[in-house]
Design a protein around this motif. Structure first.
Motif, PDB file in Angstrom:
ATOM      1  N   SER A   1       6.862  35.369  47.301  1.00  0.00           N
ATOM      2  CA  SER A   1       6.566  33.954  47.095  1.00  0.00           C
ATOM      3  C   SER A   1       5.081  33.665  47.160  1.00  0.00           C
ATOM      4  CB  SER A   1       7.289  33.123  48.152  1.00  0.00           C
ATOM      5  OG  SER A   1       6.845  33.514  49.424  1.00  0.00           O
ATOM      6  N   THR A   2       4.254  34.684  47.167  1.00  0.00           N
ATOM      7  CA  THR A   2       2.810  34.441  47.296  1.00  0.00           C
ATOM      8  C   THR A   2       2.117  34.759  45.985  1.00  0.00           C
ATOM      9  OG1 THR A   2       3.041  35.236  49.531  1.00  0.00           O
ATOM     10  CG2 THR A   2       0.821  34.894  48.748  1.00  0.00           C
ATOM     11  N   TYR A   3       1.238  33.855  45.574  1.00  0.00           N
ATOM     12  CA  TYR A   3       0.505  34.020  44.328  1.00  0.00           C
ATOM     13  C   TYR A   3      -0.957  33.692  44.579  1.00  0.00           C
ATOM     14  CZ  TYR A   3       5.031  33.970  42.041  1.00  0.00           C
ATOM     15  OH  TYR A   3       6.302  34.268  41.642  1.00  0.00           O
ATOM     16  N   LEU A   4      -1.825  34.429  43.937  1.00  0.00           N
ATOM     17  CA  LEU A   4      -3.267  34.189  44.065  1.00  0.00           C
ATOM     18  C   LEU A   4      -3.811  33.909  42.676  1.00  0.00           C
ATOM     19  CD1 LEU A   4      -4.949  36.974  46.190  1.00  0.00           C
ATOM     20  CD2 LEU A   4      -5.240  34.579  46.484  1.00  0.00           C
ATOM     21  N   PHE A   5      -4.824  33.053  42.582  1.00  0.00           N
ATOM     22  CA  PHE A   5      -5.423  32.898  41.259  1.00  0.00           C
ATOM     23  C   PHE A   5      -6.935  32.935  41.385  1.00  0.00           C
ATOM     24  CE2 PHE A   5      -7.389  28.733  40.697  1.00  0.00           C
ATOM     25  CZ  PHE A   5      -7.013  28.099  41.856  1.00  0.00           C
TER      26      PHE A   5
ATOM     27  N   VAL B   1      -0.742  27.108  39.064  1.00  0.00           N
ATOM     28  CA  VAL B   1      -1.283  28.462  39.205  1.00  0.00           C
ATOM     29  C   VAL B   1      -0.227  29.507  39.502  1.00  0.00           C
ATOM     30  CG1 VAL B   1      -3.525  27.677  39.889  1.00  0.00           C
ATOM     31  CG2 VAL B   1      -1.823  28.055  41.619  1.00  0.00           C
ATOM     32  N   VAL B   2       1.017  29.112  39.665  1.00  0.00           N
ATOM     33  CA  VAL B   2       2.054  30.122  39.860  1.00  0.00           C
ATOM     34  C   VAL B   2       2.588  30.550  38.509  1.00  0.00           C
ATOM     35  CG1 VAL B   2       4.379  30.402  40.697  1.00  0.00           C
ATOM     36  CG2 VAL B   2       2.655  29.436  42.172  1.00  0.00           C
TER      37      VAL B   2
ATOM     38  N   ASN C   1       1.460  23.618  43.803  1.00  0.00           N
ATOM     39  CA  ASN C   1       0.684  24.690  43.185  1.00  0.00           C
ATOM     40  C   ASN C   1      -0.157  24.192  42.036  1.00  0.00           C
ATOM     41  OD1 ASN C   1       2.095  26.538  44.832  1.00  0.00           O
ATOM     42  ND2 ASN C   1       3.794  26.454  43.411  1.00  0.00           N
TER      43      ASN C   1
ATOM     44  N   MET D   1      -7.197  34.083  50.699  1.00  0.00           N
ATOM     45  CA  MET D   1      -6.173  33.063  50.881  1.00  0.00           C
ATOM     46  C   MET D   1      -5.598  33.227  52.277  1.00  0.00           C
ATOM     47  SD  MET D   1      -2.793  32.801  48.637  1.00  0.00           S
ATOM     48  CE  MET D   1      -1.263  32.383  49.402  1.00  0.00           C
TER      49      MET D   1
END
Lengths: 178, 220, 921
Positions: free
Chosen positions: C595-599, C694-695, C670, C556
Motif C-alpha cells: 500500500s505504499t507508493y513514492l513519487f 500519485v498512486v 493521494n 517518505m
C-alpha cells in the motif's frame, strides 16, 4: 286522561288561566295544532319505557361514540393551530408542535383508562376509532414537523454520521533532492 | 550577375537580423525615478515616523525610503505600471498607480482593481496622506445595566410580576377602587348599547323569521 | 396574510419558502458578524515577535555620534544599527529582496553610505543617528558583466568605483557620496592586470597576485597617486623559500592597507603590510585558518589573530610592524555559541583604566556577539533569519504524570501485580507531595519545571532548522531559545534550494521512549545523504550523524509505527533503491509494501515518476516504477509540487445544499498539485496547474492561466486548492480556488482507493481579486478538522491576514436566489479587514514560510511565521467554541445565583406566613 281530572279544579281558580287540559265541545271544534315533536299516540307509556331503556343504551352508546370521535373532531382545530403557528424555528411554533404531539401520545397511553367506563357491544370499535383518531392527530403533527424541516428525512441530516473513508494506499514524495 | 545577386541576398538577410537586434535593444529599459512626499499623521512629529514608514512599488520590487521631511524617491524603475503604496504599521495610506510610458511621461491615478481602465488622476509628484489609523482590535463587550433591563425575556417576566404585586395594593385602597368602579361603569355603560343594538337587530330579524316560519306552517 | 394564503393556493409553498429565506438571511447576517480579531488587552499575551538581520557582511562601530552603536550590513540586504550594550536593534532598514549590499562605509566620517543592488546599483546615504535616508542616487555601470570585479572605497565623503580593466590598468571613478556628482575619472596604468590575476582592495592600494608558482608576484598599485608606480614583491620575499602554491590573496579587515597571502594549501599565511608607502612583509607564520583584523590603538597598529579550536576562541594581539605580542590585549574564551568567529569590527578606545577593546564577532553559523575584554556582552542568533525547516512538537508531561501513565502501558499483567503497582506509585506520589510541601529533599528532575505540557496543549516546542546547519529549540510561550545544536559540514539539498528535510519519527506521548526527530541533509564534501537524529525536547543527539553512503533522491515517512512507536523513514537513493532508516523498521516497511507508493518530480527533465513498493520482502525493499508522466521541459518548467498535510483530518464528508441534499466531497489523500510555468517565447506568462493522483498516475484535472506571472503561492487541503498569482492583464493579484466534489451520491462509502476510482470529480472554480501582494499562504489545521479552515496569508506590507475560506469559496453564487448556509454572495474583490490582521502592528518582513500546527484544543491553531523576523501566535478560526471565554464573569453568576436562592427562600417563607395568616381569618 289523568290530566283532565286535575284541570277541572284548576280552571275555577284564576280568571285568566287558560285551560289546556279540558276538552269541551267548544274546544273540540277548534283545531289547535299540536306542539312540534309531540306524537299523539296511545302507546306512549310503553314507548317511554322502551325508549327509556333504549334511550339510556342509545345514549350511552352515543356518548361513547362521541368520545371515540373526539380526536377526529379535533383535527380541524389542529390544522388551524398548525397553520397559525408558522414554520420558523422559534419558541412559539415549537411549543405548539410539542403540544400537538404530546396530547395525542398521552391520550394513547391513557386509552385504557378513558375507555374503562365504556362497555357495550361497540366498545372495541370505539376504541379502534379513538385510536385511529389519535394516530391521525399524530400524523398531522409529524407532517407539521416535516414541513418545518425537523424530521431527518434528507441525506443532509445524516451527514454527521458519515464516516470518513479509510485510505487504502499511502503515498509520499516530491521534488528530487539531487 | 548571379554572384552579385547571391551576395546581395545574403547581405539583406544579415542586415535584417541586425535591424531586429537593434529593435530589441531599443525596447530596453531606460530607468526612471518616482518621486513623492508622504505626509505624517497629526501628532507624529518626533516619533521617528520616517523609520517606521517606507514606500513599496509593486509589492516589494522596488523600495523607497523617507527623508526627514517625508519626501522619497524610488530609483532604477523601468517603464511600466506600478502600484505605489506607503507601508506603515499604524496608518492606512491609499495606494496610487503610477504609469511610466516608454517616452518617460508619468501619470499617477487612483488604484481601481475592478475597473482597471478607470482614470482618476492624482497629482504627480505623489502626495500621500494617511486615510485612517489601523483598527486592529475589537472592543470588548461591556456588560451594562441596560442590557439586562431591556432584554425582552426579562421585561416579560418582570412586568407581570410588578403588576401582580402592585395591583392588589391598589385594589385595597378605597379611592382607587372607586375610580376602578367608575371606569367599569363607563365601560359597562357602553356595552349595553352595543348588545341592545345587536339583540334588537337579531330579534327583528327573528321576528321576521318566525313570521316566515309561521306562514310556512300555516301553508302546511 | 390570511386572505393572501387562502386565495392563491399555489403560493402557500412560496410563502413558506420566503419565510425560510428570511430565516437564512437572519442567520447570514449573524454570520457576517464573524469578527476574527483580538481584543486590545490580549496583545502580547500569546504572541511574540523577534527581529533578525542575517549574516553580517560589513560592520563598523559608530564612535562619532552621541549614542554609541554598531552599524551592520548583512547578506539579507538589511542595514541595521545595534545598541552597543544590549545588542538590541535600534533601527533597521530592509532593502530590496534578492539584492546585495556591495559595500557599506563612511562611518568614521559620520555618514553612512551603502551601495546595493545589481546593475545599476543604488547608492544611499543614511543618517547615522536616526536611520533616515538622506539621499539616494543610482550609479550607472558601463560594463554590466564585470560587476563582480568592481570594488568600492568610501572615504572622506567620496565614493570611489574601482574597476580593473584587463591589460591596461585600473579605472577609478570618484563620486560625491551624498549627491552622486561625478567628481573625476582616473585611469591608473597597471598593464599586468589580466583575467588570471586576482586583485583585492587594500585601500588606498590595489593588490594583485600574478602567477602561481614560486615566481609569483604581488603587485601593489596606488589608486590615488598618479605619480606612483606599481610596486612588486615576490613570493619568496614574503615567505622565504619553500612555499608552495596555490597562493591566495586576501585583504585584511581594518583601517590599514594590509593583505594576507595563504600558501601551502591554506596551511599558513603571511602578511604584507604597507607602512609608509612601502610594502613590508611581516616575517611570521600565521595559522592558515586564523582570521585577521588590524586595529589602531593610540596610533599604533595592532594585529589581532583569531583562532578557533575545539570550542576555544583565542585572539592573539601583536604589534603589526614589530610582531611583539601584546598580552593584555589578547583574549581566550570558551563559548558554545560561537563557531569559528571572525572579527568584523573592532574598536579599542583608551579609557581611564586602560585600553578596553570591543570586538564584534561574527561566526560561521551566523551568530553575532560583542566581546568586551574577555567577556561576551551579548550574542544574537542570526541564523534564525534563514530558517529552512520547522516542526512544532508537543511537550512531554511532567515526570509525575508520566509515572502515572506507566500504569496504563497495556502490557499483560495479572490483577495482583497491577494492584501492587498502583499502591507503590501512590505511595511515591504521596512522598513527593509531602516533600514539596515541606520543602525537603532535592528536586530530582532534569527538566525545567515549566517545560511540560499544559492543560490545553498550547505550550509546544518549535524546532527550527536553519541553512547555517544550526538547529534551535524554541518554546512557544515567550519565544525563548531552549537549546541549540550545531551540525558541522552539512548543507541543504542543492536541488531543493538548500532546504533540509525534518521528520518527526516519534512524538512525546510514548513514555518511556524519548521523542525523536530526524533531519535529512547532504554532506558538504561528498554530496551524499546524512541523517541526524535528536531528541527535540532536550536537544540531545540520539543516534547522532549517520552518513548514509548514497545520495538521497526522495524520502517518505512511514505511516505505521514499529513496536516502540518509531516511524521509519523510507529513502529512495539516486539509483532507485529503497532503504529504511532505522534498519529495524524494515519489517514494518515490507509489510506495508503493497500500500505504499513514492513519487518523484524532476525539474530539469520534467519527468514525474511513481514507484510502488509492492514487491518488497522483509530482506529487501524494492521500488518498482509504475507510472511516468512527462511535462515537456521545452515549453514548461515544473515550479512546485504541493501535497496535502499528512496529519490532516476532514470531518465533514460533504456540503449541505439549499434543498437539503448533500454534495459529497472528493477527498483524495493521494492527490498532488503540480504547478508549471511556461518558458520560451510562445508560452511565456502561462501558468499550468495539474492535479495528479500519485498512486495511479491519473491526471484528475488541469487548468491553464494565460497572461499570468508568478510567483505562485498554493494551498492544497481537504478537497480544495487556493492559489494566488499576478494577473498581467489587469495588473493585480488574484486568488483562484478549485473545489472537487464527487456528486450527490458517494461512490464508495467506506474505503477510498486511488486505483479503483473511475469517475472524475466535479470541479467548481472561481477567481477573486486580492488587493495586496502575497508573500506566502498556508491553511490552519486542527486535530479533528471540525473547525473551519482559514488561510493565513503573509502580505508584502508586513501584515499577516487571516482569510476565512468562506470568502474564497468557489460556490459563491453570482445571483443568489436560494441562499445556502455558509455561502455568501459573490463579490469580485476580497476585502482585507483590518481586524483580520493577526499581527496588529508587529510587521514581519520578508516572510519565507508559515507553519501551522494543531493544539490540544480543537478550536485553536498555532501559527509560526518565519522569514527575516519570527512571529508566533494562536488563531481560533471558529472562535474558541470549546473553552469558556477569558472574561467569563464567574463572580457575577455566583452572586446572581446566590441572590436568587436567598430571595426564593425568603419569598417562600413570606408566602407561607401569609397563607397562615389567611387561614386564621
Amino acid at each position: 286522561m289523568t290530566m283532565t281530572a286535575n284541570s277541572k279544579q284548576s280552571s275555577k281558580r284564576s280568571k285568566w288561566a287558560l285551560d289546556f287540559a279540558h276538552k269541551t265541545k267548544q274546544d273540540k271544534s277548534v283545531e289547535i295544532p299540536s306542539p312540534p315533536g309531540y306524537t299523539p299516540t296511545g302507546s306512549l307509556f310503553h314507548n317511554v319505557e322502551y325508549m327509556r331503556e333504549s334511550d339510556s343504551n342509545h345514549l350511552i352508546i352515543k356518548k361513547s361514540w362521541d368520545l371515540a370521535l373526539g380526536p377526529l373532531k379535533q383535527v380541524p382545530m389542529n390544522l388551524f393551530i398548525m397553520y397559525m403557528a408558522g414554520s420558523s424555528i422559534s419558541i412559539f411554533p415549537i411549543m405548539m408542535v410539542g403540544m400537538l404531539i404530546i396530547r395525542p401520545v398521552k391520550a394513547l397511553f391513557t386509552l385504557q383508562q378513558t375507555f374503562k367506563v365504556i362497555e357495550g357491544t361497540h366498545a372495541f370499535g370505539q376504541k379502534f376509532v379513538y385510536f385511529l383518531g389519535q394516530l391521525v392527530n399524530i400524523a398531522l403533527a409529524l407532517y407539521k414537523c416535516q414541513s418545518m424541516g425537523l424530521l431527518p428525512t434528507h441525506a443532509s441530516d445524516w451527514l454527521a454520521f458519515v464516516e470518513p473513508q479509510t485510505r487504502v494506499e499511502y503515498s509520499g514524495g516530491g521534488f528530487i533532492y539531487v | 550577375m548571379k554572384k552579385i545577386l547571391y551576395l546581395f541576398l545574403i547581405f539583406v538577410n544579415l542586415c535584417g537580423q541586425y535591424v531586429i537586434a537593434e529593435h530589441e535593444e531599443d525596447a530596453s529599459t531606460d530607468l526612471y525615478v518616482i518621486e513623492g512626499k508622504v505626509f505624517p499623521w497629526d501628532n507624529a512629529a518626533s516619533s521617528g515616523w520616517q523609520l517606521m514608514t517606507h514606500v513599496m512599488a509593486n509589492g516589494g520590487e522596488h523600495y523607497g525610503f523617507l527623508r526627514e521631511d517625508g519626501t522619497f524617491i524610488i530609483s532604477n524603475v523601468p517603464s511600466g505600471s506600478y502600484m505605489v503604496e506607503v507601508v506603515n504599521p499604524n496608518y492606512v495610506y491609499e495606494p496610487v498607480r503610477v504609469e511610466i510610458n516608454s517616452k518617460g511621461k508619468f501619470r499617477a491615478r487612483k488604484v481601481n482593481l475592478i475597473q482597471t481602465s478607470q482614470v482618476i488622476q492624482v497629482p504627480y509628484p505623489l502626495k500621500m496622506r494617511p486615510l485612517a489609523p489601523f483598527r486592529y482590535f475589537q472592543v470588548r463587550e461591556q456588560w451594562r445595566m441596560t442590557d439586562f433591563l431591556f432584554n425582552p425575556m426579562v421585561l416579560m417576566m418582570v412586568l407581570p410580576l410588578l403588576l401582580i404585586m402592585v395591583l392588589p395594593k391598589i385594589m385595597n385602597d378605597p379611592e382607587t377602587r372607586k375610580e376602578m368602579e367608575q371606569l367599569n361603569n363607563l365601560t359597562i355603560y357602553n356595552m349595553p348599547e352595543m348588545s341592545e343594538v345587536i339583540t334588537s337587530f337579531l330579534s327583528g330579524g327573528e321576528k321576521q323569521k318566525s313570521k316566515a316560519v309561521k306562514a310556512a306552517k300555516k301553508r302546511q | 396574510m390570511a386572505p393572501f394564503a387562502w386565495t392563491i393556493r399555489g403560493n402557500v409553498n412560496r410563502f413558506f419558502v420566503d419565510a425560510q429565506i428570511l430565516q437564512y438571511l437572519i442567520v447570514l447576517a449573524g454570520l457576517f458578524n464573524l469578527s476574527l480579531c483580538l481584543y486590545e488587552d490580549q496583545v502580547g499575551k500569546f504572541d511574540w515577535r523577534q527581529n533578525y538581520v542575517g549574516k553580517i557582511t560589513f560592520a563598523s562601530f559608530d564612535t562619532v555620534s552621541t549614542a554609541k552603536k554598531i552599524i551592520v550590513a548583512t547578506e539579507e540586504n538589511v542595514i541595521a544599527a545595534f545598541n552597543l550594550k544590549s545588542g538590541q536593534i535600534i533601527w533597521r532598514r530592509v532593502l530590496e529582496k534578492g539584492g546585495h549590499i556591495r559595500t557599506l562605509g563612511g562611518v568614521a566620517d559620520g555618514d553612512l553610505i551603502s551601495v546595493s543592488g545589481g546593475v545599476p546599483a543604488i547608492v544611499r546615504a543614511w543618517d547615522l543617528a536616526t536611520g533616515h535616508i538622506l539621499n539616494e542616487w543610482p550609479i550607472a555601470e558601463q560594463n554590466t558583466d564585470r560587476i563582480k570585479d568592481v570594488k568600492w572605497h568610501i572615504k572622506d565623503g567620496t565614493l570611489h568605483h574601482i574597476l580593473p580593466i584587463y591589460n591596461s590598468g585600473v579605472e577609478v571613478t570618484s563620486y560625491d557620496s551624498k549627491t552622486g556628482e561625478k567628481l573625476k575619472t582616473r585611469r591608473v596604468s597597471a598593464p599586468f592586470i589580466s583575467q588570471e590575476t586576482e586583485c583585492v582592495l587594500a585601500a588606498p592600494y590595489l593588490a594583485c597576485l600574478k602567477g602561481d608558482s614560486s615566481l609569483a608576484l604581488v603587485l601593489l598599485v596606488h589608486l590615488f597617486d598618479t605619480n606612483a608606480q606599481p610596486q612588486s614583491v615576490t613570493i619568496n620575499t614574503i615567505f622565504g623559500a619553500g612555499a608552495q602554491g596555490p597562493y591566495k590573496l586576501e585583504s585584511v579587515l581594518g583601517e590599514e592597507p594590509v593583505i594576507s597571502i595563504n600558501a601551502d594549501n591554506d596551511q599558513r599565511k603571511r602578511i604584507l603590510a604597507v607602512i609608509g608607502e612601502l610594502p613590508i612583509p611581516i616575517q611570521r607564520d600565521i595559522a592558515g585558518d586564523a582570521t585577521l583584523y588590524v586595529v589602531s590603538i593610540d596610533n599604533e597598529k595592532v594585529l589581532l589573530e583569531t583562532t578557533y579550536k575545539n570550542g576555544k576562541i583565542e585572539i592573539a594581539a601583536t604589534d603589526l610592524s614589530s610582531s611583539a605580542p601584546l598580552p593584555d590585549l589578547s583574549v581566550t574564551l570558551t563559548h558554545t555559541s560561537l563557531q569559528s568567529p571572525t572579527i568584523m569590527a573592532s574598536v579599542c578606545p583608551r579609557q581611564t583604566k586602560g585600553i578596553t577593546c570591543r570586538h564584534l564577532l561574527s561566526s560561521q553559523d551566523h551568530s553575532i556577539s560583542l566581546l568586551q575584554h574577555n567577556k561576551l556582552v551579548w550574542t544574537r542568533e542570526e541564523a534564525l533569519a534563514s530558517i529552512v525547516a520547522v516542526e512544532i512538537i508537543e511537550l512531554p508531561m511532567s515526570d509525575r504524570d508520566q509515572a502515572i501513565e506507566t500504569e496504563f502501558d497495556q502490557k499483560e499483567r495479572d490483577v495482583l501485580s497491577m494492584f501492587l503497582r498502583r499502591i507503590t506509585s501512590q505511595i511515591n506520589q504521596a512522598k513527593a507531595f509531602f516533600q514539596t510541601i515541606l520543602d525537603l529533599g532535592p528536586q530530582q528532575s532534569n527538566q525545567r519545571i515549566d517545560l511540560v505540557r499544559d492543560k490545553f496543549g498550547l505550550h509546544k516546542m518549535i524546532i527550527a532548522v536553519t541553512s547555517a546547519g544550526k538547529l534551535y529549540g524554541i518554546e512557544t510561550r515567550k519565544g525563548e531559545i531552549i537549546w541549540q545544536l550545531r551540525l558541522p559540514n552539512i548543507r541543504g539539498f542543492t536541488k531543493l534550494s538548500n532546504t533540509m528535510i525534518l521528520y518527526v519519527q516519534r512524538g512525546s506521548r510514548h513514555f518511556p521512549h524519548p521523542p525523536q526527530c530526524a533531519l535529512l541533509a547532504e554532506d558538504k564534501e561528498t554530496g551524499e545523504g546524512v541523517v541526524y537524529t535528536f531528541n527535540p525536547i532536550t536537544g540531545q543527539p540520539l543516534d547522532g550523524l549517520v552518513k548514509l553512503g548514497y545520495k538521497i533522491k526522495q524520502s517518505m515517512l512511514l505511516h505505521v509505527t514499529t513496536d516502540d512507536f518509531l516511524r521509519g523513514i523510507l529513502i529512495l537513493d539516486a539509483r532507485n533503491k529503497v532503504h529504511v532508516y532505522p534498519d529495524s523498521a524494515i519489517a514494518v516497511a515490507a509489510s506495508l509494501g503493497k500500500s505504499t507508493y513514492l513519487f518523484t518530480a524532476d525539474q530539469t527533465t520534467g519527468i514525474l515518476s511513481g514507484f510502488s513498493l509492492s514487491y518488497s520482502t522483509t530482506q529487501e525493499l524494492i521500488a518498482h516504477k509504475v507510472w511516468e508522466l512527462l511535462l515537456s521541459p521545452r515549453n514548461q518548467k515544473i515550479t512546485q509540487v504541493v501535497a496535502k498535510n499528512p496529519i490532516e483530518r476532514v470531518h465533514s464528508q460533504g456540503r449541505v445544499l439549499s434543498d437539503r441534499s448533500v454534495l459529497y466531497k472528493y477527498i483524495n489523500p493521494n492527490l498532488v498539485a503540480v504547478v508549471t510555468e511556461g518558458i520560451g517565447h510562445a508560452h511565456k506568462n502561462t501558468l499550468n496547474l495539474y492535479l495528479l493522483d500519485v498512486v495511479s498516475g491519473a491526471m484528475i484535472f488541469s487548468i491553464t492561466h494565460k497572461r499570468v506571472r508568478g510567483p505562485i503561492h498554493i494551498v492544497h487541503s481537504e478537497n480544495w486548492l487556493v492559489y494566488g498569482y499576478f494577473n498581467e492583464k489587469g495588473r493585480r493579484t488574484e486568488i483562484a480556488t478549485l473545489e472537487l466534489y464527487e456528486g450527490k451520491i458517494q461512490s464508495n462509502t467506506t474505503v477510498f482507493s486511488s486505483l479503483a476510482t473511475t469517475k472524475l470529480p466535479i470541479v467548481e472554480r472561481q477567481a477573486f481579486i486580492f488587493p495586496a501582494s502575497i508573500e506566502y499562504m498556508q491553511e490552519t489545521i486542527t486535530e479533528k478538522g471540525i473547525t473551519s479552515k482559514h488561510i493565513i496569508v503573509a502580505l508584502a506590507n508586513g501584515g499577516i491576514l487571516e482569510l476565512p475560506w468562506m470568502m474564497v469559496d468557489p460556490r459563491r453564487p453570482t445571483n443568489p436566489e436560494m441562499r445556502e448556509e455558509g455561502v455568501i454572495p459573490y463579490m469580485p474583490e476580497i476585502p482585507i479587514h483590518m481586524d483580520a490582521i493577526i499581527n496588529y502592528n508587529q510587521s514581519v518582513s520578508r516572510v519565507m514560510g508559515i507553519h501551522t500546527s494543531p493544539s490540544g484544543l480543537e478550536s485553536t491553531c498555532l501559527v509560526f511565521v518565519h522569514g527575516l523576523d519570527l512571529f508566533y501566535t494562536r488563531v481560533a478560526p471558529s472562535k474558541t467554541f470549546d473553552v469558556l471565554k477569558e472574561d467569563f464573569d464567574y463572580y457575577l453568576i455566583v452572586i446572581v445565583l446566590a441572590a436568587l436562592l436567598i430571595s426564593s427562600y425568603i419569598t417562600k417563607k413570606l408566602a407561607s406566613q401569609k397563607a397562615q395568616k389567611q387561614a386564621w381569618k
